[in-house]
Scaffold this motif. Structure first.
Motif, PDB file in Angstrom:
ATOM      1  N   VAL A  29      17.975   0.427  11.600  1.00 46.78           N
ATOM      2  CA  VAL A  29      18.033   0.570  10.152  1.00 46.78           C
ATOM      3  C   VAL A  29      19.419   1.049   9.768  1.00 46.78           C
ATOM      4  O   VAL A  29      19.945   1.999  10.337  1.00 46.78           O
ATOM      5  CB  VAL A  29      16.959   1.569   9.652  1.00 46.78           C
ATOM      6  N   ASP A  74      12.367   5.037   9.251  1.00 46.59           N
ATOM      7  CA  ASP A  74      11.993   3.620   9.107  1.00 46.59           C
ATOM      8  C   ASP A  74      11.842   3.215   7.643  1.00 46.59           C
ATOM      9  O   ASP A  74      11.340   2.144   7.338  1.00 46.59           O
ATOM     10  CB  ASP A  74      10.714   3.313   9.878  1.00 46.59           C
ATOM     11  N   GLY A  76       9.874   4.484   5.491  1.00 44.34           N
ATOM     12  CA  GLY A  76       8.574   4.839   4.948  1.00 44.34           C
ATOM     13  C   GLY A  76       8.709   6.161   4.216  1.00 44.34           C
ATOM     14  O   GLY A  76       9.740   6.845   4.300  1.00 44.34           O
ATOM     15  N   GLU A  94      -1.123   0.189   1.102  1.00 46.05           N
ATOM     16  CA  GLU A  94       0.206   0.598   1.583  1.00 46.05           C
ATOM     17  C   GLU A  94       0.201   2.012   2.164  1.00 46.05           C
ATOM     18  O   GLU A  94       1.231   2.493   2.644  1.00 46.05           O
ATOM     19  CB  GLU A  94       1.238   0.513   0.444  1.00 46.05           C
ATOM     20  N   ASP A 114       4.015   2.897   3.437  1.00 53.26           N
ATOM     21  CA  ASP A 114       4.815   1.900   4.143  1.00 53.26           C
ATOM     22  C   ASP A 114       6.150   1.654   3.432  1.00 53.26           C
ATOM     23  O   ASP A 114       6.204   1.561   2.202  1.00 53.26           O
ATOM     24  CB  ASP A 114       4.011   0.598   4.217  1.00 53.26           C
ATOM     25  N   GLY A 115       7.205   1.530   4.219  1.00 49.95           N
ATOM     26  CA  GLY A 115       8.543   1.315   3.675  1.00 49.95           C
ATOM     27  C   GLY A 115       8.678   0.039   2.866  1.00 49.95           C
ATOM     28  O   GLY A 115       9.413   0.002   1.880  1.00 49.95           O
ATOM     29  N   ASP A 116       7.966  -1.021   3.274  1.00 50.47           N
ATOM     30  CA  ASP A 116       8.031  -2.268   2.502  1.00 50.47           C
ATOM     31  C   ASP A 116       7.497  -2.063   1.091  1.00 50.47           C
ATOM     32  O   ASP A 116       7.994  -2.656   0.138  1.00 50.47           O
ATOM     33  CB  ASP A 116       7.239  -3.382   3.196  1.00 50.47           C
ATOM     34  N   ALA A 117       6.483  -1.226   0.944  1.00 48.82           N
ATOM     35  CA  ALA A 117       5.886  -0.995  -0.371  1.00 48.82           C
ATOM     36  C   ALA A 117       6.852  -0.282  -1.308  1.00 48.82           C
ATOM     37  O   ALA A 117       6.955  -0.631  -2.488  1.00 48.82           O
ATOM     38  CB  ALA A 117       4.599  -0.187  -0.229  1.00 48.82           C
ATOM     39  N   ARG A 119       9.979  -0.378  -1.448  1.00 54.11           N
ATOM     40  CA  ARG A 119      11.146  -1.172  -1.890  1.00 54.11           C
ATOM     41  C   ARG A 119      10.989  -1.558  -3.351  1.00 54.11           C
ATOM     42  O   ARG A 119      11.962  -1.734  -4.064  1.00 54.11           O
ATOM     43  CB  ARG A 119      11.274  -2.443  -1.056  1.00 54.11           C
ATOM     44  N   ASP A 120       9.734  -1.705  -3.780  1.00 52.45           N
ATOM     45  CA  ASP A 120       9.417  -2.055  -5.158  1.00 52.45           C
ATOM     46  C   ASP A 120       9.548  -0.801  -6.028  1.00 52.45           C
ATOM     47  O   ASP A 120       8.927   0.229  -5.737  1.00 52.45           O
ATOM     48  CB  ASP A 120       7.985  -2.597  -5.220  1.00 52.45           C
TER      49      ASP A 120
END
Length: 138
Positions: A29, A74, A76, A94, A114-117, A119-120
């Motif tokens: 990362v 990560d 998150g 998430e 979760d890190g992907d969540a 991002r929004d």
């Protein structure tokens, strides 16, 4: 190419990428990515005293001396939520119960997002609102 580690793909300093060795995959990362997440968090907080503290292997964001969230390596997010809201929040797709090491639950009021969540922007704002609700006793 003599003496070079051929089992590893080079990644320029400060860049995100992958390190690959036979049978192993490690995601690297970008150091600035966590700084960006922390900046996004702090821009969304109301006026008040904000500081960052290293804890839980992450960087916690303290607001008026209360921990709200912590940005993990990560990307998150560890979020402090009201115990009364915990069951509904941890059931979200998430979210998961935060752990301090494998299989060691941090208990109610501690949620990992979760890190992907996050991002929004809307999702990040949702989770910050949950942390602020806990802090303010709402």
């Amino acid at each position: 190419m003599g003496g070079e580690d051929r089992g590893r793909l080079p990644v320029p300093a400060g860049a995100a990428g992958l390190h690959v060795r036979p049978g192993e995959l490690t995601i690297v990362v970008e150091p600035d990515a966590r700084r960006e997440l922390l900046d996004r968090i702090e821009r969304r907080l109301p006026e008040g005293a904000v500081r960052e503290v290293a804890m839980f292997g992450a960087i916690a964001v303290m607001f008026e001396e209360a921990m709200l969230v912590a940005a993990q390596k990560d990307l998150g997010l560890l979020v402090r939520v009201a115990v009364d809201d915990d069951a509904a929040l941890v059931a979200r797709p998430e979210a998961a119960r935060a752990e301090m090491g494998a299989g060691r639950s941090m208990g109610e009021g501690w949620i990992r997002v979760d890190g992907d969540a996050v991002r929004d922007d809307g999702m990040l704002e949702f989770w910050l609102e949950q942390a602020l609700r806990r802090r303010d006793g709402r």
